[in-house]
Scaffold this motif. Structure first.
Motif, PDB file in Angstrom:
ATOM      1  N   ILE A   1       0.844  -1.191   0.000  1.00 21.56           N
ATOM      2  CA  ILE A   1       0.000   0.000   0.000  1.00 21.56           C
ATOM      3  C   ILE A   1       0.879   1.240   0.000  1.00 21.56           C
ATOM      4  N   ARG A   2       0.295   2.350  -0.447  1.00 18.97           N
ATOM      5  CA  ARG A   2       0.995   3.640  -0.442  1.00 18.97           C
ATOM      6  C   ARG A   2       0.029   4.736   0.009  1.00 18.97           C
ATOM      7  N   PRO A   3      -0.300   4.769   1.306  1.00 23.42           N
ATOM      8  CA  PRO A   3      -1.198   5.816   1.798  1.00 23.42           C
ATOM      9  C   PRO A   3      -0.522   7.181   1.778  1.00 23.42           C
TER      10      PRO A   3
ATOM     11  N   PHE B   1      -4.643   4.956  11.997  1.00 23.02           N
ATOM     12  CA  PHE B   1      -5.332   5.080  10.708  1.00 23.02           C
ATOM     13  C   PHE B   1      -4.382   5.417   9.565  1.00 23.02           C
ATOM     14  N   PHE B   2      -4.736   4.865   8.406  1.00 25.35           N
ATOM     15  CA  PHE B   2      -4.161   5.285   7.140  1.00 25.35           C
ATOM     16  C   PHE B   2      -5.033   6.403   6.586  1.00 25.35           C
TER      17      PHE B   2
ATOM     18  N   LEU C   1      -9.066   3.005   7.876  1.00 31.93           N
ATOM     19  CA  LEU C   1      -8.756   3.727   6.642  1.00 31.93           C
ATOM     20  C   LEU C   1      -9.696   4.921   6.569  1.00 31.93           C
ATOM     21  N   LEU C   2      -9.122   6.132   6.536  1.00 28.42           N
ATOM     22  CA  LEU C   2      -9.896   7.356   6.430  1.00 28.42           C
ATOM     23  C   LEU C   2      -9.659   7.975   5.061  1.00 28.42           C
TER      24      LEU C   2
ATOM     25  N   ALA D   1     -13.940   5.142   6.838  1.00 31.64           N
ATOM     26  CA  ALA D   1     -14.806   6.290   7.083  1.00 31.64           C
ATOM     27  C   ALA D   1     -14.390   7.425   6.160  1.00 31.64           C
ATOM     28  N   THR D   2     -15.340   8.320   5.868  1.00 32.48           N
ATOM     29  CA  THR D   2     -15.085   9.436   4.964  1.00 32.48           C
ATOM     30  C   THR D   2     -15.449  10.757   5.630  1.00 32.48           C
TER      31      THR D   2
END
Length: 335
Positions: free
Chosen positions: A183-185, A204-205, A238-239, A267-268
């Motif tokens: 992954i590359r957050p 969180f990412f 993951l945000l 979540a957004t």
């Protein structure tokens, strides 16, 4: 759905740099920096700021002020001094209307200082004489400053609310060094808050979405996060932070079923809502009947969450690759 047009200003906009460096230094500072002489002129806060800018590439004057100073005037005075010494470089991008804030990057003396502290060659800092210009003209400048805007607001909140902390904040480059094969957050962080029921942790990412990518491309990132969770046995959240509420709604419609099928805790939120309080009740899980929650509320709803693996220092790490604290050392005395 096609990518959204770029805004004229703010996160996601395509800046046009006025110049790589807008302020000239006196002639002596243009010579090779004397880092030995600088040793008696720099404070612990200066050294921390140099490392932080190296980690996150570019910070605006406002972002630096909220992290480390008590007033705009004291911040401007010290930043001018650090620019004079060559510890920092700066530029101010052009915008379609109005004016952009001063942006600060690592300067030649700053790169030499970091290399000396780490007992490494200056090339290990990845600094080049063209570094500031490359950042100034980068099409990703708005994205990078937007990520830093979000995280600096979180860190600044903890300065005045000691029951909250942001003990860890990793940049995109640091994330790529640790997990780039999966992954590359855009960032990884730990948010904690002490409540009457104990300390709540939200690892969180962050995916900072400016609307420049199609919905399909954003969706294509989700299997990587699911694979990371399966491979490591850890469960960070993951945000996804979007530029507008309409973009957030489109993403939610597109990602709800894939996120559920992959078992992601996602979540957004959008810039239309979070403004300068991203810790507040703006984050909506991709779950039925879910409402807006605070970051701490997400930690309670998704308990237990576990930090990502790969955070421990290894033999391959140097002081140049270790995480930099989001806030300056305390106590400090402003010069």
């Amino acid at each position: 759905m096609p990518a959204l047009p770029r805004p004229a200003t703010g996160p996601g906009s395509r800046y046009t740099a006025r110049a790589a460096t807008t302020r000239t230094r006196p002639t002596p500072a243009r010579a090779k920096p004397d880092i030995v002489a600088l040793a008696r002129r720099l404070t612990a806060r200066d050294l921390w700021l140099t490392a932080l800018i190296h980690e996150h590439r570019v910070l605006t004057a406002q972002q630096i002020t909220r992290l480390a100073f008590t007033s705009t005037r004291s911040a401007q005075r010290r930043l001018r001094t650090l620019h004079h010494y060559g510890v920092l470089d700066s530029f101010r991008p052009l915008t379609v209307s109005g004016s952009a804030p001063e942006h600060y990057t690592l300067g030649p003396a700053g790169a030499q200082l970091l290399a000396a502290q780490a007992a490494r060659d200056m090339t290990d800092t990845l600094w080049r004489p063209t570094s500031t210009g490359r950042i100034a003209y980068s099409p990703w400048l708005g994205h990078d400053t937007g990520v830093n805007e979000l995280l600096t607001h979180l860190a600044a909140h903890t300065r005045h609310h000691p029951h909250t902390r942001l003990p860890l904040w990793l940049s995109e480059n640091s994330c790529a060094r640790r997990w780039g094969d999966i992954i590359r957050p855009d960032a990884y962080a730990h948010w904690t808050e002490t409540t009457p029921h104990g300390e709540r942790l939200l690892p969180f990412f962050l995916e900072y979405d400016t609307g420049s990518q199609t919905l399909a491309r954003v969706e294509a990132k989700l299997p990587g996060y699911a694979a990371f969770t399966t491979a490591t046995g850890t469960a960070p959240a993951l945000l996804i932070h979007t530029r507008t509420a309409s973009r957030e709604l489109a993403l939610r419609r597109r990602l709800t079923d894939p996120a559920r099928d992959l078992g992601l805790r996602l979540a957004t939120a959008s810039l239309d809502q979070t403004t300068d309080t991203p810790h507040a009740r703006w984050w909506m899980p991709l779950e039925p009947t879910a409402g807006r929650l605070t970051l701490t509320g997400l930690a309670v709803r998704w308990h237990p969450l576990t930090p990502a693996t790969g955070l421990e220092a290894t033999d391959a790490d140097t002081p140049l690759t270790l995480p930099v604290p989001p806030l300056p050392p305390a106590p400090h005395t402003a010069p």
